[in-house]
Design an enzyme around this catalytic site. Sequence first.
Site, mmCIF file in Angstrom:
data_model
loop_
_atom_site.group_PDB
_atom_site.id
_atom_site.type_symbol
_atom_site.label_atom_id
_atom_site.label_comp_id
_atom_site.label_asym_id
_atom_site.label_seq_id
_atom_site.Cartn_x
_atom_site.Cartn_y
_atom_site.Cartn_z
ATOM 1 N N GLY A 267 90.194 14.015 50.342
ATOM 2 C CA GLY A 267 91.315 14.073 49.421
ATOM 3 C C GLY A 267 92.238 15.227 49.731
ATOM 4 C CE LYS B 152 88.384 26.958 39.696
ATOM 5 N NZ LYS B 152 88.727 27.243 41.099
#
Length: 362
Positions: free
Chosen positions: A192, A90
Site C-alpha cells: 500500500g 501518537k
Amino acid sequence: MTDVTGAPDVLHTLFHSEQGGHEHVVLCQDRPTGLKAVIALHNTALGPALGGTRFYPYATEAEAIADALNLSRGMSYKNAMAGLDHGGGKAVIIGDPEKIKTEELLLAYGRFVASLNGLYVTACDVGTYVADMDVVARTNQWTTGRSPENGGAGDSSVLTAFGVFQGMRASAQTVWGDPSLRDRTVGVAGVGKVGHYLVEHLVADGAKVVITDVREESVRRITEKFPEVTVAADTDALIRTEGLDVYAPCALGGALNDETVPALTARIVCGAANNQLAHPGVEKDLEARGILYAPDYVVNAGGVIQVADELHGFDFDRCKAKATKIFDTTLEIFARAKSDGIPPAAAADRIAEQRMAEARRG
C-alpha cells in the site's frame, strides 16, 4: 520496547507496569461529529512529541487506548534513534474512516491537538492522508504531513520506503557481506502506502520480488507496472516461499509471532510495519533460528524524518540525506547486538533509552 496490546487494565498498565510511563493520555470526544480519539504522549525529554494519527475501526475503546500507548512509546524510540529533537506521541481516531471520516470530524480533532499547545505534533498514519492533514491544520498549527500547496512536504511514504530499503541493504551487508539485493528474493507483505515504493527500490536494485496484499487493487497496481513481480496467495504462503531471502512486513503490526516465526524461510526480516514483534521474546526466537531482525522503528524512520523537517522549512534533499544514514544506524545496532550478546531489538532499545536518559538529565 514491550507491547501492551490486550492489556486487561489500561490504567494499571499506564501507572504501574514497565510498559507505562506515559506523560499524558488525552481522551477526546466531540459528539456532534462522532469523534472519539486518544492522544498519547510517551516521552518529551528530547522535545515535543511527534507521531501520526491512526484512523481505525477498533473493536473496543480499550483496544484503541492500548494501541495509542504502544504506538506512542514506539515513537519515542523511533525519534530517538532517528536523531530527532522530538519525543514520542501518537493519536488514534476510533471508527471506520470509510464511513465516519468527515471534514467536521477532522476539524474537531485538530482542535484537540491545538489544546495541547505544541506538546504534540501530528501527521499521517494508517487511515489518514495528506488531504486529511490539510484539514486538521486549519484548526491547529502543529500539523505536519501536509500537501506542498499548503506548505507541507507531501507524502511521507516516499522516504519511509527509502529508509526501509537502507535498513535492508545494511542487513544484507551483515548477512552476506554485500549490501546489494540483486538476485535476492524479497517478499513484501502489504504493498500500500509504503510497500509499493519499497517494491520500486527493490526492482531497481535487481531483486526478485514476491508480494501479497489483501487489496486486489494494490496488487494489480504493482503487477501492471512490474510484470516480473510474482504474487503469493497470502502472507502465510509468502513467508513459506522456498528460497526467500528477505521478508518485509509492511502492513499492520504483530507480523512476527509464535506461528509465523517458526514458518519463516527468510534469513532477514526488514519491513515498514510498526510493532512487528507480537510479544516479548519473539526477538529471541528469531535469533535462535538464525534470522536477522532489523528493528522496525529504526528502519521505518524515514517518514518521521520527513515530517519533522517540515517544521523547519521542508527540504527533500536534506531529508533524504538523513534517511540515508539509516544504513549506518542499522549497522551500528547489529554491531552493538553482537558486542553485547543480545538481539538487535534489545540493542536498539538500549541505544534509544540512553539518548532519552541523557536528555532528561540534561
